[in-house]
Design an enzyme around this catalytic site. Structure first.
Site, PDB file in Angstrom:
ATOM      1  N   PRO A   1      -6.068  -1.474  -6.079  1.00 19.88           N
ATOM      2  CA  PRO A   1      -7.034  -2.397  -6.693  1.00 19.88           C
ATOM      3  C   PRO A   1      -8.005  -2.950  -5.650  1.00 19.88           C
ATOM      4  O   PRO A   1      -7.610  -3.189  -4.507  1.00 19.88           O
ATOM      5  CB  PRO A   1      -6.159  -3.523  -7.252  1.00 19.88           C
ATOM      6  CG  PRO A   1      -4.743  -3.173  -6.969  1.00 19.88           C
ATOM      7  CD  PRO A   1      -4.678  -1.925  -6.180  1.00 19.88           C
TER       8      PRO A   1
ATOM      9  N   HIS B   1       0.825  -1.216   0.000  1.00 20.93           N
ATOM     10  CA  HIS B   1       0.000   0.000   0.000  1.00 20.93           C
ATOM     11  C   HIS B   1       0.858   1.263   0.000  1.00 20.93           C
ATOM     12  O   HIS B   1       0.432   2.309  -0.473  1.00 20.93           O
ATOM     13  CB  HIS B   1      -0.962  -0.020   1.200  1.00 20.93           C
ATOM     14  CG  HIS B   1      -2.094  -0.981   1.043  1.00 20.93           C
ATOM     15  ND1 HIS B   1      -3.333  -0.806   1.598  1.00 20.93           N
ATOM     16  CD2 HIS B   1      -2.167  -2.152   0.358  1.00 20.93           C
ATOM     17  CE1 HIS B   1      -4.131  -1.823   1.270  1.00 20.93           C
ATOM     18  NE2 HIS B   1      -3.429  -2.662   0.532  1.00 20.93           N
TER      19      HIS B   1
ATOM     20  N   HIS C   1      -0.582 -13.200  -0.253  1.00 19.21           N
ATOM     21  CA  HIS C   1      -1.784 -13.671   0.437  1.00 19.21           C
ATOM     22  C   HIS C   1      -1.589 -15.088   0.982  1.00 19.21           C
ATOM     23  O   HIS C   1      -2.541 -15.738   1.358  1.00 19.21           O
ATOM     24  CB  HIS C   1      -3.002 -13.589  -0.487  1.00 19.21           C
ATOM     25  CG  HIS C   1      -3.454 -12.178  -0.760  1.00 19.21           C
ATOM     26  ND1 HIS C   1      -4.438 -11.852  -1.659  1.00 19.21           N
ATOM     27  CD2 HIS C   1      -3.040 -10.984  -0.239  1.00 19.21           C
ATOM     28  CE1 HIS C   1      -4.616 -10.536  -1.677  1.00 19.21           C
ATOM     29  NE2 HIS C   1      -3.771  -9.987  -0.833  1.00 19.21           N
TER      30      HIS C   1
ATOM     31  N   GLY D   1       4.768   5.957  -4.713  1.00 16.66           N
ATOM     32  CA  GLY D   1       6.031   5.207  -4.649  1.00 16.66           C
ATOM     33  C   GLY D   1       6.386   4.816  -3.224  1.00 16.66           C
ATOM     34  O   GLY D   1       5.706   5.200  -2.267  1.00 16.66           O
TER      35      GLY D   1
HETATM   36  C1  HEM Z   1      -4.844  -6.919  -6.936  1.00 20.77           C
HETATM   37  C2  HEM Z   1      -4.090  -6.804  -5.884  1.00 20.77           C
HETATM   38  C3  HEM Z   1      -4.539  -6.950  -4.464  1.00 20.77           C
HETATM   39  C4  HEM Z   1      -5.779  -6.862  -3.914  1.00 20.77           C
HETATM   40  C5  HEM Z   1      -7.093  -6.566  -4.620  1.00 20.77           C
HETATM   41  C6  HEM Z   1      -5.641  -7.106  -2.502  1.00 20.77           C
HETATM   42  C7  HEM Z   1      -6.687  -7.078  -1.596  1.00 20.77           C
HETATM   43  C8  HEM Z   1      -6.583  -7.382  -0.272  1.00 20.77           C
HETATM   44  C9  HEM Z   1      -7.664  -7.384   0.668  1.00 20.77           C
HETATM   45  C10 HEM Z   1      -9.098  -6.991   0.354  1.00 20.77           C
HETATM   46  C11 HEM Z   1      -7.182  -7.801   1.863  1.00 20.77           C
HETATM   47  C12 HEM Z   1      -7.964  -7.988   3.151  1.00 20.77           C
HETATM   48  C13 HEM Z   1      -8.160  -6.704   3.882  1.00 20.77           C
HETATM   49  C14 HEM Z   1      -9.022  -6.856   5.098  1.00 20.77           C
HETATM   50  O1  HEM Z   1      -9.822  -7.784   5.188  1.00 20.77           O
HETATM   51  O2  HEM Z   1      -8.897  -6.056   6.018  1.00 20.77           O
HETATM   52  C15 HEM Z   1      -5.778  -8.060   1.685  1.00 20.77           C
HETATM   53  C16 HEM Z   1      -4.953  -8.517   2.681  1.00 20.77           C
HETATM   54  C17 HEM Z   1      -3.604  -8.682   2.513  1.00 20.77           C
HETATM   55  N1  HEM Z   1      -2.877  -8.352   1.409  1.00 20.77           N
HETATM   56 FE1  HEM Z   1      -3.608  -7.907  -0.419  1.00 20.77          FE
HETATM   57  N2  HEM Z   1      -4.347  -7.353  -2.226  1.00 20.77           N
HETATM   58  C18 HEM Z   1      -3.631  -7.269  -3.379  1.00 20.77           C
HETATM   59  C19 HEM Z   1      -2.268  -7.406  -3.524  1.00 20.77           C
HETATM   60  C20 HEM Z   1      -1.405  -7.586  -2.484  1.00 20.77           C
HETATM   61  C21 HEM Z   1       0.019  -7.501  -2.596  1.00 20.77           C
HETATM   62  C22 HEM Z   1       0.779  -7.166  -3.886  1.00 20.77           C
HETATM   63  C23 HEM Z   1       0.529  -7.747  -1.365  1.00 20.77           C
HETATM   64  C24 HEM Z   1       1.959  -7.752  -0.909  1.00 20.77           C
HETATM   65  C25 HEM Z   1       3.001  -7.872  -1.667  1.00 20.77           C
HETATM   66  C26 HEM Z   1      -0.588  -8.023  -0.485  1.00 20.77           C
HETATM   67  C27 HEM Z   1      -0.488  -8.418   0.811  1.00 20.77           C
HETATM   68  C28 HEM Z   1      -1.567  -8.651   1.644  1.00 20.77           C
HETATM   69  C29 HEM Z   1      -1.453  -9.254   2.960  1.00 20.77           C
HETATM   70  C30 HEM Z   1      -0.205  -9.838   3.577  1.00 20.77           C
HETATM   71  C31 HEM Z   1      -2.730  -9.251   3.517  1.00 20.77           C
HETATM   72  C32 HEM Z   1      -3.118  -9.701   4.923  1.00 20.77           C
HETATM   73  C33 HEM Z   1      -2.940  -8.520   5.848  1.00 20.77           C
HETATM   74  C34 HEM Z   1      -3.153  -8.780   7.316  1.00 20.77           C
HETATM   75  O3  HEM Z   1      -3.203  -9.916   7.754  1.00 20.77           O
HETATM   76  O4  HEM Z   1      -3.244  -7.785   8.033  1.00 20.77           O
HETATM   77  N3  HEM Z   1      -1.743  -7.880  -1.193  1.00 20.77           N
HETATM   78  N4  HEM Z   1      -5.439  -7.793   0.395  1.00 20.77           N
END
Ligand code: HEM
Length: 340
Positions: free
Chosen positions: A182, A89, A212, A95
């Site tokens: 996204p 994020h 994820h 950046g």
């Molecule tokens: C199209 C790209 C992406 C979308 C739409 C997306 C969306 C999301 C959403 C909706 C959540 C859950 C938020 C919540 O329930 O509070 C999440 C969690 C997470 N995302 Fe993504 N994400 C994307 C790409 C990425 C990328 C590139 C990374 C890291 C390199 C990432 C790492 C994480 C991690 C580790 C979690 C869990 C966070 C936690 O446990 O606090 N995501 N993401």
């Protein structure tokens, strides 16, 4: 005589041109990320009572970060998930400049997708330790990327290690209105475009979504898939998730792990899960079904060197639109821009 004058004018012009080239080269090197940027730059000062002198000791910045992360991780093993998301994020908005860490009523933190981002406090504590050691030297932007790397190494049992170049500077702008991340229902093709705009190709995107493999989401982000229902989801798995996320929406804040295989470990399990129809977010599942990405998902699920390749993609993510050299500043505290 006139020949003498013209040859010395020539020589002066050549020297001037050479100095210009050298100067711009130096500026270019100065303005770039490099390995070990902080070597020799962080010296702690102490007063020696015996000699009455101030002594200076060179400190290893990266080692300080590693030790702090190890302590934080021991307290909270979900740290890798928190920092991975925080880095994503941060890097996607203005950046990798730690703009996400700036507090304010209309700063990035206030934007919807950042409301559930965690780990701001951890970065601030590491920054505090570094400021006490060598004030004004290490950027919050570098701390985010270094700390994420260290947390990922711990959460992968040392399997995922990647080299991080340093020298990022901190941004001075943080606006919720600039946050354009996204959404979990974004179609794969549009997600590819969003990553491409940041200099990341489709392979990088598939690898980075592999983050994820750790962490959680909340029912509200995906529960429509359970009751539509979405045919790409494994049926037994759907019934199980319904118990966590009731249709009346009363559980929309209930947490659900993103990788149902090994939720605490940074590994290839995410790809195995989505291949079996056990992806949680729409985008996770779509990676496995879209013709644009499914081959890669299959390769990664079958053990195609996830550890190394995920590290490479994280390095690229950490270098998106960085500020270096004279740009930005080194904040004194990550939560606020230096005013003076
Ligand atoms: C199209 C790209 C992406 C979308 C739409 C997306 C969306 C999301 C959403 C909706 C959540 C859950 C938020 C919540 O329930 O509070 C999440 C969690 C997470 N995302 Fe993504 N994400 C994307 C790409 C990425 C990328 C590139 C990374 C890291 C390199 C990432 C790492 C994480 C991690 C580790 C979690 C869990 C966070 C936690 O446990 O606090 N995501 N993401």
């Amino acid at each position: 005589m006139s020949r003498g004058i013209s040859s010395s004018v020539n020589a002066v012009a050549k020297i001037a041109a050479l100095s210009f080239v050298l100067l711009s080269l130096a500026r270019q090197c100065y303005g770039q990320l490099r390995p070990g940027f902080y070597t020799g730059k962080c010296n702690s000062r102490d007063f020696d009572f015996f000699s009455g002198q101030i002594t200076s000791t060179e400190e290893n910045v990266e080692e300080i970060v590693t030790q702090k992360v190890a302590k934080e991780f021991a307290r909270d093993p979900t740290l890798a998930a928190a920092l991975l998301r925080l880095q994503f994020h941060d890097c996607f908005v203005e950046g990798c400049d730690a703009s996400i860490l700036i507090n304010g009523t209309s700063s990035e933190q206030q934007a919807g997708p950042n409301k559930s981002v965690r780990g701001y406090d951890v970065i601030e504590r590491i920054k505090g330790a570094l400021e006490r050691t060598c004030p004004g030297v290490v950027s919050c932007a570098d701390i985010v990327v270094l700390a994420t790397r260290d947390a990922v190494a711990l959460a992968s049992n040392g399997n995922v290690r990647y080299p991080v170049r340093t020298g990022r500077r901190d941004g001075m702008t943080s606006l919720a209105s600039n946050v354009n991340l996204p959404s979990p229902t974004i179609p794969v093709s549009q997600s590819i475009d969003a990553f491409q705009k940041k200099g990341l190709n489709v392979t990088d995107m598939v690898l980075l979504l592999g983050a994820h493999t750790v962490g959680i989401t909340h029912c509200g982000f995906f529960q429509d898939r359970l009751y539509r229902p979405d045919p790409t989801m494994d049926t037994n798995f759907r019934e199980f998730l319904k118990t966590r996320c009731p249709q009346d929406g009363s559980g929309s804040n209930n947490p659900v792990v993103l990788d149902q295989g090994t939720p605490m470990s940074v590994d290839k399990s995410y790809y195995v899960q989505i291949k079996r129809g056990r992806g949680i977010l729409q985008i996770d599942q779509d990676l496995a079904t879209s013709g644009l990405t499914n081959k890669m998902v299959f390769e990664l699920a079958n053990g195609f060197d996830f550890a190394f390749r995920f590290g490479q993609a994280m390095v690229k993510l950490g270098e998106v639109e960085v500020k270096t050299g004279e740009n930005g500043q080194i904040r004194r505290t990550c939560a606020a821009v230096n005013l003076l």
